[in-house]
Motif scaffolding. Sequence first.
Motif, PDB file in Angstrom:
ATOM      1  N   ASP A 532       0.868  -1.166   0.000  1.00 55.47           N
ATOM      2  CA  ASP A 532       0.000   0.000   0.000  1.00 55.47           C
ATOM      3  C   ASP A 532       0.905   1.216   0.000  1.00 55.47           C
ATOM      4  OD1 ASP A 532      -1.565   2.261   0.883  1.00 55.47           O
ATOM      5  OD2 ASP A 532      -3.112   0.833   1.481  1.00 55.47           O
ATOM      6  N   ASP A 533       0.774   2.058  -1.013  1.00 52.28           N
ATOM      7  CA  ASP A 533       1.682   3.191  -1.173  1.00 52.28           C
ATOM      8  C   ASP A 533       1.661   4.152   0.013  1.00 52.28           C
ATOM      9  OD1 ASP A 533       2.480   2.244  -3.593  1.00 52.28           O
ATOM     10  OD2 ASP A 533       1.096   3.466  -4.765  1.00 52.28           O
ATOM     11  N   ARG A 534       0.606   4.122   0.793  1.00 51.98           N
ATOM     12  CA  ARG A 534       0.496   5.050   1.915  1.00 51.98           C
ATOM     13  C   ARG A 534       1.006   4.462   3.223  1.00 51.98           C
ATOM     14  NH1 ARG A 534      -5.702   5.345   0.569  1.00 51.98           N
ATOM     15  NH2 ARG A 534      -5.083   3.174   0.271  1.00 51.98           N
ATOM     16  N   GLU A 535       1.383   3.192   3.226  1.00 48.08           N
ATOM     17  CA  GLU A 535       1.844   2.526   4.439  1.00 48.08           C
ATOM     18  C   GLU A 535       3.197   1.888   4.161  1.00 48.08           C
ATOM     19  OE1 GLU A 535      -1.810   0.928   6.828  1.00 48.08           O
ATOM     20  OE2 GLU A 535      -2.218   0.600   4.706  1.00 48.08           O
ATOM     21  N   ALA A 536       3.966   1.671   5.234  1.00 46.78           N
ATOM     22  CA  ALA A 536       5.372   1.308   5.069  1.00 46.78           C
ATOM     23  C   ALA A 536       5.554  -0.052   4.419  1.00 46.78           C
ATOM     24  CB  ALA A 536       6.073   1.345   6.430  1.00 46.78           C
ATOM     25  N   GLY A 537       4.836  -1.053   4.923  1.00 49.06           N
ATOM     26  CA  GLY A 537       5.108  -2.414   4.479  1.00 49.06           C
ATOM     27  C   GLY A 537       3.885  -3.096   3.904  1.00 49.06           C
ATOM     28  N   PHE A 538       3.978  -4.428   3.790  1.00 42.30           N
ATOM     29  CA  PHE A 538       2.868  -5.211   3.272  1.00 42.30           C
ATOM     30  C   PHE A 538       1.631  -5.078   4.155  1.00 42.30           C
ATOM     31  CE2 PHE A 538       5.990  -8.089   0.995  1.00 42.30           C
ATOM     32  CZ  PHE A 538       5.486  -7.833  -0.271  1.00 42.30           C
ATOM     33  N   GLN A 539       0.464  -5.110   3.517  1.00 36.05           N
ATOM     34  CA  GLN A 539      -0.811  -5.261   4.193  1.00 36.05           C
ATOM     35  C   GLN A 539      -1.520  -6.467   3.587  1.00 36.05           C
ATOM     36  OE1 GLN A 539      -1.653  -3.632   6.851  1.00 36.05           O
ATOM     37  NE2 GLN A 539      -0.048  -2.061   6.767  1.00 36.05           N
ATOM     38  N   VAL A 540      -2.526  -6.966   4.310  1.00 33.63           N
ATOM     39  CA  VAL A 540      -3.272  -8.138   3.855  1.00 33.63           C
ATOM     40  C   VAL A 540      -4.460  -7.683   3.025  1.00 33.63           C
ATOM     41  CG1 VAL A 540      -4.516 -10.212   4.548  1.00 33.63           C
ATOM     42  CG2 VAL A 540      -2.557  -9.420   5.904  1.00 33.63           C
ATOM     43  N   TYR A 541      -4.631  -8.313   1.880  1.00 34.33           N
ATOM     44  CA  TYR A 541      -5.768  -8.069   0.987  1.00 34.33           C
ATOM     45  C   TYR A 541      -6.568  -9.350   0.845  1.00 34.33           C
ATOM     46  CZ  TYR A 541      -4.201  -3.438  -0.419  1.00 34.33           C
ATOM     47  OH  TYR A 541      -3.852  -2.114  -0.421  1.00 34.33           O
ATOM     48  N   LEU A 542      -7.845  -9.175   0.606  1.00 32.46           N
ATOM     49  CA  LEU A 542      -8.757 -10.294   0.395  1.00 32.46           C
ATOM     50  C   LEU A 542      -9.297 -10.222  -1.018  1.00 32.46           C
ATOM     51  CD1 LEU A 542     -10.465 -12.681   1.635  1.00 32.46           C
ATOM     52  CD2 LEU A 542     -12.227 -10.948   2.097  1.00 32.46           C
ATOM     53  N   ALA A 543      -9.153 -11.309  -1.759  1.00 32.89           N
ATOM     54  CA  ALA A 543      -9.653 -11.385  -3.136  1.00 32.89           C
ATOM     55  C   ALA A 543     -10.834 -12.341  -3.207  1.00 32.89           C
ATOM     56  CB  ALA A 543      -8.554 -11.848  -4.074  1.00 32.89           C
ATOM     57  N   ASP A 544     -11.922 -11.912  -3.835  1.00 30.57           N
ATOM     58  CA  ASP A 544     -13.100 -12.737  -4.088  1.00 30.57           C
ATOM     59  C   ASP A 544     -12.982 -13.280  -5.504  1.00 30.57           C
ATOM     60  OD1 ASP A 544     -15.602 -13.786  -4.698  1.00 30.57           O
ATOM     61  OD2 ASP A 544     -16.647 -12.331  -3.442  1.00 30.57           O
ATOM     62  N   SER A 550     -11.031  -7.244  -5.090  1.00 28.13           N
ATOM     63  CA  SER A 550     -10.015  -7.377  -4.064  1.00 28.13           C
ATOM     64  C   SER A 550     -10.073  -6.132  -3.187  1.00 28.13           C
ATOM     65  CB  SER A 550      -8.628  -7.529  -4.699  1.00 28.13           C
ATOM     66  OG  SER A 550      -7.642  -7.684  -3.718  1.00 28.13           O
ATOM     67  N   ARG A 551      -9.933  -6.323  -1.865  1.00 27.90           N
ATOM     68  CA  ARG A 551      -9.958  -5.178  -0.954  1.00 27.90           C
ATOM     69  C   ARG A 551      -8.945  -5.376   0.170  1.00 27.90           C
ATOM     70  NH1 ARG A 551     -12.742  -6.313   3.840  1.00 27.90           N
ATOM     71  NH2 ARG A 551     -14.058  -8.187   3.767  1.00 27.90           N
ATOM     72  N   GLN A 552      -8.510  -4.262   0.732  1.00 26.70           N
ATOM     73  CA  GLN A 552      -7.571  -4.287   1.854  1.00 26.70           C
ATOM     74  C   GLN A 552      -8.327  -4.592   3.135  1.00 26.70           C
ATOM     75  OE1 GLN A 552      -5.073  -0.829   2.097  1.00 26.70           O
ATOM     76  NE2 GLN A 552      -4.245  -1.349   4.104  1.00 26.70           N
ATOM     77  N   VAL A 553      -7.747  -5.503   3.960  1.00 24.62           N
ATOM     78  CA  VAL A 553      -8.424  -5.891   5.205  1.00 24.62           C
ATOM     79  C   VAL A 553      -7.608  -5.572   6.447  1.00 24.62           C
ATOM     80  CG1 VAL A 553      -9.830  -7.671   4.107  1.00 24.62           C
ATOM     81  CG2 VAL A 553      -7.574  -8.258   5.001  1.00 24.62           C
ATOM     82  N   THR A 554      -6.326  -5.228   6.336  1.00 24.47           N
ATOM     83  CA  THR A 554      -5.539  -4.854   7.517  1.00 24.47           C
ATOM     84  C   THR A 554      -4.931  -3.470   7.311  1.00 24.47           C
ATOM     85  OG1 THR A 554      -3.440  -5.769   6.713  1.00 24.47           O
ATOM     86  CG2 THR A 554      -4.899  -7.274   7.912  1.00 24.47           C
ATOM     87  N   HIS A 555      -4.685  -2.841   8.442  1.00 26.26           N
ATOM     88  CA  HIS A 555      -3.906  -1.605   8.492  1.00 26.26           C
ATOM     89  C   HIS A 555      -2.884  -1.767   9.618  1.00 26.26           C
ATOM     90  CE1 HIS A 555      -6.282   0.691   5.573  1.00 26.26           C
ATOM     91  NE2 HIS A 555      -7.330   0.051   6.077  1.00 26.26           N
ATOM     92  N   ALA A 556      -2.053  -2.804   9.497  1.00 28.33           N
ATOM     93  CA  ALA A 556      -1.023  -3.057  10.509  1.00 28.33           C
ATOM     94  C   ALA A 556      -0.112  -1.842  10.603  1.00 28.33           C
ATOM     95  CB  ALA A 556      -0.220  -4.301  10.143  1.00 28.33           C
ATOM     96  N   SER A 567     -11.801 -20.332  10.886  1.00 28.26           N
ATOM     97  CA  SER A 567     -12.828 -20.100  11.914  1.00 28.26           C
ATOM     98  C   SER A 567     -13.283 -18.645  11.956  1.00 28.26           C
ATOM     99  CB  SER A 567     -12.286 -20.521  13.299  1.00 28.26           C
ATOM    100  OG  SER A 567     -11.849 -21.859  13.280  1.00 28.26           O
ATOM    101  N   GLY A 568     -13.329 -17.993  10.804  1.00 29.51           N
ATOM    102  CA  GLY A 568     -13.846 -16.643  10.726  1.00 29.51           C
ATOM    103  C   GLY A 568     -12.910 -15.557  11.198  1.00 29.51           C
ATOM    104  N   THR A 569     -11.659 -15.888  11.435  1.00 26.42           N
ATOM    105  CA  THR A 569     -10.699 -14.868  11.872  1.00 26.42           C
ATOM    106  C   THR A 569      -9.463 -14.907  10.990  1.00 26.42           C
ATOM    107  OG1 THR A 569      -9.633 -16.357  13.461  1.00 26.42           O
ATOM    108  CG2 THR A 569     -11.446 -14.993  14.277  1.00 26.42           C
ATOM    109  N   LEU A 570      -8.864 -13.748  10.867  1.00 28.59           N
ATOM    110  CA  LEU A 570      -7.590 -13.609  10.166  1.00 28.59           C
ATOM    111  C   LEU A 570      -6.489 -13.493  11.200  1.00 28.59           C
ATOM    112  CD1 LEU A 570      -5.714 -12.904   7.706  1.00 28.59           C
ATOM    113  CD2 LEU A 570      -6.345 -10.513   8.126  1.00 28.59           C
ATOM    114  N   ARG A 571      -5.481 -14.330  11.085  1.00 25.41           N
ATOM    115  CA  ARG A 571      -4.296 -14.223  11.927  1.00 25.41           C
ATOM    116  C   ARG A 571      -3.078 -14.033  11.024  1.00 25.41           C
ATOM    117  NH1 ARG A 571      -5.143 -18.655  16.893  1.00 25.41           N
ATOM    118  NH2 ARG A 571      -6.991 -17.586  17.776  1.00 25.41           N
ATOM    119  N   PHE A 572      -2.152 -13.229  11.514  1.00 26.97           N
ATOM    120  CA  PHE A 572      -0.964 -12.935  10.718  1.00 26.97           C
ATOM    121  C   PHE A 572       0.163 -12.515  11.639  1.00 26.97           C
ATOM    122  CE2 PHE A 572      -3.565  -9.157  11.109  1.00 26.97           C
ATOM    123  CZ  PHE A 572      -2.668  -8.141  11.425  1.00 26.97           C
ATOM    124  N   LEU A 573       1.384 -12.593  11.121  1.00 26.87           N
ATOM    125  CA  LEU A 573       2.545 -12.104  11.846  1.00 26.87           C
ATOM    126  C   LEU A 573       2.636 -10.595  11.663  1.00 26.87           C
ATOM    127  CD1 LEU A 573       5.182 -14.853  10.937  1.00 26.87           C
ATOM    128  CD2 LEU A 573       3.830 -14.657  13.034  1.00 26.87           C
TER     129      LEU A 573
END
Length: 1022
Positions: A532-544, A550-556, A567-573
Amino acid sequence: MGAPSSSHRGAVSARVALAAAVLLEGCVASVGPLLPQDVQTSLAQHAMRRLETPNLDVYYPAERHDEAVRFAEHVEGCARQLEARALVHNGFASRKLTLILPELTFNNAFTSAMSLGYEPLAVVPTYQTIDAFSLEMGLPSDAGTIACHEITHYVHFNQVAGFAWFVNSAFGEEYTPQLGFDGWFDEGLAVYYETTLQPGVGRLAWPFWHGAFAAGVAGRRLQGGDLSEFNRDFFLGNDYLVGSHFIRFLAERYGEWRLWKTIEVQAHSILYPIWLNLRFRDAYGKTLEALYAEFADDVARRYPPVARPPEQRTLETVGMAARYGRGADGSEALLIDGHDTPSRIVVRGPDGRVRLERALTDVVPPRTLVGSGADSSGPPSFTADGRYVYFTTVDPGVTFAKNRLVRVDVATGALEVVARDLYGGGGSISPDGRTYAFARADGDRHHLALYDVTSGTTRVLAAMPPGGFVSIPRYAPDGRRIVATVFDGRAFSIRVFDAESGQVLAQLTDGHSAVHDAAWADATHVVYLRADDREAGFQVYLADLGSGQSRQVTHAPYLAFEPQVASGTLRFLNRDGWRWTLDEQPVSLAPLPPPPPAPVAPATPAPIAPGAAPTPVIPGPSGGTPLWPTWPAPLDNRPVEVLSDAPYSQQDHLLSLQTHGISAATAGRDGVFAGIVLGGADRLQFHRWVMELLLQLASDKGGYGTALAYANQEFAPFTIVGQLLALDYHDTWPTPGPLMSPAPRLPGSFVLSKSLLQAHLDVVRYLYGAPLEAGLFADDDDEPNDPTHLIKHRRAVGPFVSATYAGIESTPYSGVRRALILNPSVNVFPGAWNSAGAMVTDTRLAADVVLPLPLSRRHTLSLHLVGRDLSGLPPGERWLQVGGGITALAVSRHPDRPVPPEVTIDSLPGVHFLEPLRGYEDYPIATDRIFVAQAAYLYPLIIDRGTASTLWALPSTFLRQIDFELFGSAATDAHGGPPHAAGGTALTLELAVWHIPLNLTYQLARRVEDDRALVQILALGQ
């Protein structure tokens, strides 16, 4: 190169140590191996060829001809760009570049600068297999792309002028003053140009690199030690990460020309590690310290602390390096490396409870894994029933590192190697556990391949063209599709493949953003990483995949990594400081609306297989102000002009004098020699030779000598080294002393005629990184007229053999945490070959055990056991010296007893049998056998602080840690004599000056036997 392997940094340190030897000791030469054993063995096992172009000599395996041509074409382009920027142009700067392409799982690359008779060269393997190249560094595993980094080193190191030009012209390949820079400059410059010279790739164009940097520096001010190669904060090297951002800052603010002007100033330096701080002033008008302060200000402004969004919560702190996987039922697996914790796998059930935790490194045989780690492993993946976890890992083999496919039985905790050499990177197991999908390395391309777990066979599912690379393929929940990252030679994209035919079913891309590391959320959704050009590193996107949206789902705050949905949750490092945390947030898998009607130009993927159907393209969102720039693409690859292409000859360059300098030696009391030294080697280091011709100084009797050394590696992994020294010289009479009774009459005008012959034959190979060595030692010393010796002709000849077993588990902070090291050795001196009068045998067995202790992850207990016996000695002789060799700083004895003399051996020249004993460093004990037991408690206090320069003019310094020790030692010769024992404490400051690690130790010990002395010792060592 800066891959997770540490070999490259070790190579840099070795090169700099050699250059430091030139600075301190003058011109010397060596026949020691230049290339690592596995690289040399690969060269010996393949039919090698030499491809010559106008600027390159490329040595490659015969089966990789087409790749070698593509490699040369790309590297020629990098070299042209770099040489156009360089400001020094002479014979050293303009000569052809030597590049070696071995065929092996090396997962690194390195450049060796000219030093002590070794010509410069670069080593870039034909293929790489770990995910870190593309996932963490934005570099497809392409030899040509990776070589741009190494070529930057090569061109930089060849910038030699002034005094260094004279020394190298007069005496051969002695040194380059460019090694006076700290590692951050060398590696930062190479990372900068690996990015600026190549479109769309390289660390400084990669979101992981920026996110990791932002997380590490946010909310704190940089200090000089953050640049150091000895800093342990970032698992891929602070000198690479912080150094590359500092170099980019200098280039953006002051222009590239000033970087090369600094290099030009350094090229003319004499004491090249000194005054480095001020050499920047010659180019920038400011010292290095002032420039770094500006950079620290800029970093503080650009990277303020960022809080997690409300929907993101932290589950646990993980470690400095990690890989993460999650099963469909919510089970999860982590591969973890920590600053204080060793490499391990942790598996949790859906309820969050730990079901398995196991170290990845086995210390005691039989060893399943010898030295694996999270940074060199693929992501863990589960079978559908959650019983088994699969992952790939690079593990040392007998000679070569291998990509193992590992299966962990969660129920029993058993860890089994399913495939011992997969020739590929990480992937995933099919839901039914029958097939493992992975990226199969094939030179400068990685195919999508399937490994049949039952039969052990591999099938290429989707073949890639040259320059095409698949990474981290993952099976869909139904096992019928596979999603993977693909680099098509221009950009990274996410593609969905049919698991039976390999046909491309969909592609996720917006045409310009970096994407990677896709995983299935359910049957119709995929999560993946995107910049994401506005954020430093990778973010998670969800593609249908159904609606094509496709849309962005995290703003880490800084960097998201390894997204997994269950189980309905997203987990990530989530990157937090210099460590990972495992974070969670809810995610909706409701269908996304269809794309707007505005036309979208489809991106055409590279051809995958003949007859593949057209690929639907799913665009991703874009927009915003870039936080970091998109680099131009100045690289102008042209068809390469091949001047010659022929089988490699071991005579290639063999007689070229890489060393032709002055030499010096001493012998006896007054034998001082000067002469010339000549040396050379063939380009692939199968043969290396050094010859010295010596003439005795200040003697009218014409003393002379010859020294020869030769190393042969055509039988690699065995290295054969032979050395010979022969001197015929004249010596002065000794000064009469109390042992010379009656004192002889010594005519003042008469000198002694002596001869000395020393020979050494050594055969070495490494097994799992531990040495096995055998050889023959010979020393013949003839002093027929010396009245101080009862034996006028002394000779020592005998074979020796030594082996080492080393099972070691370590962490960055505690060092060796668990270990079992065994070292048996035997030296035999047959009576018929020696002047001792009997056959003498030196038998030694040493064992070291290191154990972690409870209550803290950092402290350890080590045990050192030695049994040594000298058999066959003449009656009454005691040739084994235990302890001694160091002068004490202060000694308080009770009762007062003199220190015994050091052991001398008159009948065996060139031999000294010495066994260290803690607490007896200043007190030698003469014996013929010894049994030693030593124990030490160690706790390190971490400092990790340093400076970019010291006292304005001196090199950088870095304080690593202070080691606090409590120790005890005991020894006996089992002859019924009194035992020897001591105990004490020690403080050791581990530091580094320039590239040189140093240890400053203060030790206070009490001997409870012998003289019962209280002894203080201050020692400086490496």
